[in-house]
Design a protein around this motif. Sequence first.
Motif, PDB file in Angstrom:
ATOM      1  N   ALA A 109       0.826  -1.210   0.000  1.00 25.98           N
ATOM      2  CA  ALA A 109       0.000   0.000   0.000  1.00 25.98           C
ATOM      3  C   ALA A 109       0.859   1.258   0.000  1.00 25.98           C
ATOM      4  O   ALA A 109       0.460   2.287  -0.561  1.00 25.98           O
ATOM      5  N   TRP A 120      -0.084   3.554   6.906  1.00 20.99           N
ATOM      6  CA  TRP A 120      -1.202   2.716   6.442  1.00 20.99           C
ATOM      7  C   TRP A 120      -1.647   1.770   7.549  1.00 20.99           C
ATOM      8  O   TRP A 120      -2.854   1.592   7.777  1.00 20.99           O
ATOM      9  N   ASN A 124      -5.396   1.742   9.452  1.00 21.64           N
ATOM     10  CA  ASN A 124      -6.276   0.588   9.263  1.00 21.64           C
ATOM     11  C   ASN A 124      -6.333  -0.335  10.477  1.00 21.64           C
ATOM     12  O   ASN A 124      -6.795  -1.470  10.366  1.00 21.64           O
ATOM     13  N   ASN A 223      -4.470  -6.530  -6.472  1.00 25.69           N
ATOM     14  CA  ASN A 223      -4.560  -5.267  -5.733  1.00 25.69           C
ATOM     15  C   ASN A 223      -5.929  -5.076  -5.095  1.00 25.69           C
ATOM     16  O   ASN A 223      -6.064  -4.382  -4.085  1.00 25.69           O
ATOM     17  N   LEU A 226      -5.457  -6.506  -1.765  1.00 22.61           N
ATOM     18  CA  LEU A 226      -4.611  -5.689  -0.907  1.00 22.61           C
ATOM     19  C   LEU A 226      -5.312  -4.429  -0.427  1.00 22.61           C
ATOM     20  O   LEU A 226      -4.934  -3.850   0.592  1.00 22.61           O
ATOM     21  N   ARG A 227      -6.325  -3.999  -1.163  1.00 24.37           N
ATOM     22  CA  ARG A 227      -7.056  -2.800  -0.733  1.00 24.37           C
ATOM     23  C   ARG A 227      -7.946  -3.084   0.467  1.00 24.37           C
ATOM     24  O   ARG A 227      -8.446  -2.157   1.103  1.00 24.37           O
ATOM     25  N   ALA A 229      -7.871  -4.170   4.022  1.00 19.30           N
ATOM     26  CA  ALA A 229      -6.898  -4.336   5.102  1.00 19.30           C
ATOM     27  C   ALA A 229      -7.473  -5.203   6.207  1.00 19.30           C
ATOM     28  O   ALA A 229      -7.718  -4.752   7.320  1.00 19.30           O
ATOM     29  N   THR A 407       0.053  -6.916  -7.675  1.00 21.66           N
ATOM     30  CA  THR A 407       1.312  -6.539  -7.047  1.00 21.66           C
ATOM     31  C   THR A 407       2.143  -7.808  -6.910  1.00 21.66           C
ATOM     32  O   THR A 407       1.655  -8.818  -6.381  1.00 21.66           O
TER      33      THR A 407
END
Length: 435
Positions: A109, A120, A124, A223, A226-227, A229, A407
């Motif tokens: 991130a 980050w 989160n 991704n 990964l967004r 959390a 990623t």
Amino acid sequence: MPDLNDLRRARAAASDALQAASAAIDGLEAAETPDATAIAAAETGFAAAEAAFEAADRRVKRAESAAAAEAAAAATPEAPAAGPTAPATARTPADRGIGAALCVMALAAGGGDVERAVRWGEANGHSGAVAALTGAVDAAGGVNIPAPLAAEVIDLLRPRVVVANAGCPVIDMPAGQMRQARLAASATASYGAENAPAVESAPEFDQVDMSFKTLRGLVPVGNALLRHASTPVARVVRDDLVNVMGTREDLAFLRGDGSGGTPTGLRNWALAANWAVEALKTPEAVEARIRRTVNLVEDADVALARGTWAMRASTKNFLASLRHPASGALVFPGIEQSGTLMGYPILTSSQIPDNLGAGGDETEITFFDAAEIMIGDSMALSIALSSEASYVDTSGDTISAFQRDLTLVRAIREHDLAPMHDQALAGFNGTGWSL
């Protein structure tokens, strides 16, 4: 703060330079006509090498003292702290390694930037896990995951690797290499007549050398995942890393041939005299070969403190099904009763092939004393990330991470394997041993 392992490697290199400078002086002084000018120059070089070593040694000791002080301060209950003083640990065994996975997600991130990754994590609700990144150091093209979090991932890898799961001693190799002496041949004793001179003998020694072999695992992560959390997503990332690295490490430690920067595995450490290829199918012949394999190791005076079998699961099931023709009794009842063969535990791996030999129906069975097999390990995990790079998948197709919104996570571990004595290994190829 410099990485302690890097400082130790630098000290080892300085020590090698110092030894080389000393040897150069010895060689010049031993010449029939010593060259005073060359000796003086060599002594100047020795002094410089000595100073470089002393400086490197001071840096290592200073870093070790600082690390010890930091650990002591973190362990003192009365010491106030502005934030977490230790990485968060999993509440349940099933979540071991989650902290490292959250660090990977935070780094992704943050585009690989440690400070953005920490922010980050705080935003989160994962500040406890990613706070350890504040002390992380840059690696080649990536970031070294802090040691406590890396250790959790490494501990998860070991059960997936037969050799590590057998209980082999793991040796920390911070300098990247290790040389350990071993007894190659023992001294002897003999009887003789009264007052007769004793027969002289002496033990013989050689050494076991290990140096880092670099294992790289590449895991593409969407991704979109990964967004989010969340801990379930962190489990996915953790499991992908552990699976891809554990599978390759297992293959290398079992069957690596030492070429292309890979470790030499058990199969290729075994002495030629300790390995057989036989077409054995009858229960009597199979039982005899199993016993001979154990005898090869026991007769070499190996202590067998942790004797272990390594084979495919289908091979284990084949052996478990064998019955004596006359009585119908199981040849190896211990397999079903306790998972042992000849009293020694069986560990299975799908990385041991079953399609070897001219007929494509051979497999390998290895017997070894795990106490005699050393694993040298850096005990570190380095992570690098990219959302722009491409990779080649298992089908040979080139995949663009940017085009697929992925990623790429590249994890790096360093380790090696070597037996203290080659006689601690034996095995054979069995033909048609798959059910």
